[in-house]
Design an enzyme around this catalytic site. Structure first.
Site, PDB file in Angstrom:
ATOM      1  N   GLY A   1       0.846  -0.990  -0.022  1.00 44.03           N
ATOM      2  CA  GLY A   1       0.080   0.029   0.061  1.00 44.03           C
ATOM      3  C   GLY A   1       0.757   1.283   0.085  1.00 44.03           C
ATOM      4  O   GLY A   1       0.205   2.448  -0.283  1.00 44.03           O
TER       5      GLY A   1
ATOM      6  N   CYS B   1     -15.445   4.006 -27.154  1.00 39.92           N
ATOM      7  CA  CYS B   1     -16.753   4.834 -27.348  1.00 39.92           C
ATOM      8  C   CYS B   1     -17.336   4.714 -25.943  1.00 39.92           C
ATOM      9  O   CYS B   1     -18.506   3.815 -25.611  1.00 39.92           O
ATOM     10  CB  CYS B   1     -17.519   3.833 -28.313  1.00 39.92           C
TER      11      CYS B   1
HETATM   12  N1  LLP Z   1      -1.589  -6.733  -0.283  1.00 47.76           N
HETATM   13  C1  LLP Z   1      -3.001  -7.011  -0.693  1.00 47.76           C
HETATM   14  C2  LLP Z   1      -3.618  -7.973   0.060  1.00 47.76           C
HETATM   15  C3  LLP Z   1      -3.418  -6.068  -1.709  1.00 47.76           C
HETATM   16  O1  LLP Z   1      -4.965  -5.974  -1.759  1.00 47.76           O
HETATM   17  C4  LLP Z   1      -2.864  -5.082  -2.485  1.00 47.76           C
HETATM   18  C5  LLP Z   1      -3.348  -4.481  -3.461  1.00 47.76           C
HETATM   19  C6  LLP Z   1      -1.390  -5.216  -2.249  1.00 47.76           C
HETATM   20  C7  LLP Z   1      -0.716  -5.896  -1.334  1.00 47.76           C
HETATM   21  C8  LLP Z   1      -0.599  -4.208  -3.163  1.00 47.76           C
HETATM   22  O2  LLP Z   1      -0.762  -2.910  -2.689  1.00 47.76           O
HETATM   23  P1  LLP Z   1      -0.057  -1.610  -3.454  1.00 47.76           P
HETATM   24  O3  LLP Z   1       1.395  -1.695  -2.759  1.00 47.76           O
HETATM   25  O4  LLP Z   1       0.337  -1.826  -4.961  1.00 47.76           O
HETATM   26  O5  LLP Z   1      -0.609  -0.366  -3.135  1.00 47.76           O
HETATM   27  N2  LLP Z   1      -6.192  -0.835  -9.063  1.00 47.76           N
HETATM   28  C9  LLP Z   1      -5.830   0.247  -7.797  1.00 47.76           C
HETATM   29  C10 LLP Z   1      -5.034  -0.411  -6.828  1.00 47.76           C
HETATM   30  C11 LLP Z   1      -5.809  -1.718  -6.429  1.00 47.76           C
HETATM   31  C12 LLP Z   1      -4.897  -2.111  -5.272  1.00 47.76           C
HETATM   32  C13 LLP Z   1      -5.378  -3.656  -4.675  1.00 47.76           C
HETATM   33  N3  LLP Z   1      -4.787  -4.500  -3.793  1.00 47.76           N
HETATM   34  C14 LLP Z   1      -5.207   1.326  -8.460  1.00 47.76           C
HETATM   35  O6  LLP Z   1      -4.739   1.371  -9.814  1.00 47.76           O
HETATM   36  O7  LLP Z   1      -4.781   2.283  -7.877  1.00 47.76           O
END
Ligand code: LLP
Length: 432
Positions: A239, A348
């Protein structure tokens, strides 16, 4: 910090001209700086130096095989959410015992596959899932390593679609039910309780909610200790945010210090042997990738100027889905006066835009644009909407470049389709 730079007027990825790549591979095109990915991984991993930890790259951020291979070589584990991601991680060379399985909807088939290869642990998100894991493990004569994903009910102050730690979200089990859940798990002989997990959301810019979540996790840990559980892994999820626009995300070192400071105490007492697990995705790959697109047309109407490019929301959906900001620059600067324009794709839908009322150096038809911050949740969320092939992907390292995936062809798009003639051919006299 990334290795996309203007050399003179022209954008380069490390030592390779973006214009040359666009000519060679066509557009839209994803270009990744492998040097940036290596650097991000090293810095992130290094931030936790001195404490027992494992970085499990969140494959969902970008599931390109070559990128995972690169991370595997650097020692990364993987955070997966499907059997597909499991097979991909293994194919890229990530050892099974460095893989954690997250997600609210694991199927019995996926659980079985993960058990067979011997993953590190299942991050369990409900009691029903716990029973299914126990059942599948029992029937295959295995012991499933489990941890519960607990929901600390903190507001991560991020986009509502990527906030997962609130009590209203579908993720994890509520803090208040955690003790009961662990007690239930202790009764199931085909399970081995190995850890605890939480992930409060994505694109986190404020450290406050992370600290709060860690403190709640720590309080729960002492209660769990009293139950007699011996937790080997403390998974704090992913995150950590990145800079798309004006955000000022914490450095990995500050992030690491915040986590460690909040958890201090449990380490010195019962859990000197606890391994901290991190699941970063975006911070590793987000700013290591751009989407290169060519301007097809420009038009002005009703006082608005539109720049129509050859990439669409199917290639990069973040602006359409989250209203997210992606920096956009001309690949070759010409010094033309800045103009305000909507930068839109050919799909579209009115939601098919990359920027609205964006001030950008005047563009002409045929110009190349770079959409920055496209390395995470770009290609992984790409689709074939409007029968558009997924773009090609190229990796750059120093002066070298190579294709990582080729542009899909029309034949590939329809290869799994069937036209059931017997069903479709209307027969004389047969009424539907
Ligand atoms: N661990 C879990 C359980 C998760 O659900 C996620 C992301 C991560 C790790 C990795 O998170 P990161 O470090 O990448 O923030 N599509 C969205 C982001 C969705 C994130 C989903 N879960 C966007 O484009 O902002």
């Amino acid at each position: 910090m990334n290795y996309f730079r203007y050399s003179g007027d022209t954008l380069a990825c490390e030592d390779v001209d973006i214009e040359r790549l666009a000519q060679k591979y066509g557009t839209p095109l994803y270009v990744y700086s492998l040097g940036t990915i290596k650097r991000h991984y090293r810095v992130f991993d290094g931030a936790f130096e001195g404490i027992d930890h494992l970085v499990c790259y969140a494959i969902k951020a970008n599931p390109t095989l070559a990128l995972i291979y690169l991370l595997a070589k650097m020692g990364a584990g993987a955070d997966i959410v499907s059997k597909g991601e499991l097979l991909l991680a293994l194919k890229a060379g990530i050892p099974a015992d460095r893989i954690v399985f997250s997600g609210v909807g694991k199927t019995p088939e996926e659980i079985k596959a993960a058990l067979e290869v011997g993953i590190l642990m299942f991050n369990v998100e409900s009691l029903s899932e716990l029973e299914v894991i126990a059942d599948v493990a029992g029937r295959s004569g295995k012991k499933a390593p489990v941890s519960f994903r607990v929901n600390p009910d903190v507001d991560p102050k991020t986009h509502p679609y990527v906030a997962t730690g609130l009590k209203t979200s579908k993720f994890g089990i509520p803090m208040g039910s955690a003790l009961e859940a662990y007690k239930r798990a202790m009764q199931l002989p085909s399970l081995e309780i190995v850890g605890i997990d939480c992930h409060i959301g994505s694109q986190l810019i404020n450290l406050g909610p992370i600290k709060e979540a860690m403190l709640r996790l720590k309080a729960l840990l002492s209660e769990l200790k009293a139950l007699g559980t011996k937790l080997r892994y403390l998974d704090v999820g992913g995150g950590l945010g990145i800079r798309y626009d004006q955000e000022e995300p914490p450095e990995p070192s500050t992030y690491a210090e915040t986590i460690q400071a909040a958890l201090r105490g449990i380490e010195s007492k019962e859990s000197a042997k606890q391994t901290l697990i991190l699941e970063p995705g975006r911070v590793i790959v987000g700013n290591a990738g751009i989407l290169v697109t060519r301007v097809l047309y420009t038009k002005s109407q009703e006082g608005k100027r539109f720049v129509v490019v050859d990439a669409g929301m199917n290639d990069l959906i973040r602006p359409a889905l989250y209203g997210s900001f992606q920096r956009i620059e001309k690949v070759k600067k010409t010094g033309a006066p800045v103009q305000k324009a909507d930068i839109v794709g050919p799909v579209c839908e009115s939601g098919d835009f990359f920027a609205k009322d964006r001030e950008i150096e005047g563009v002409q038809e045929g110009d190349l644009l770079a959409i920055f911050g496209a390395g995470a949740y770009g290609v992984s969320m790409a689709s074939n909407y409007n029968m558009r092939p997924k773009p090609a992907q190229v990796g750059v390292l120093g002066k070298g470049e190579a294709l990582l995936s080729k542009r899909q062809t029309f034949e590939e798009l329809i290869q799994d389709e069937v036209v059931p003639m017997a069903l479709l051919e209307e027969k004389e006299g047969v009424q539907p």
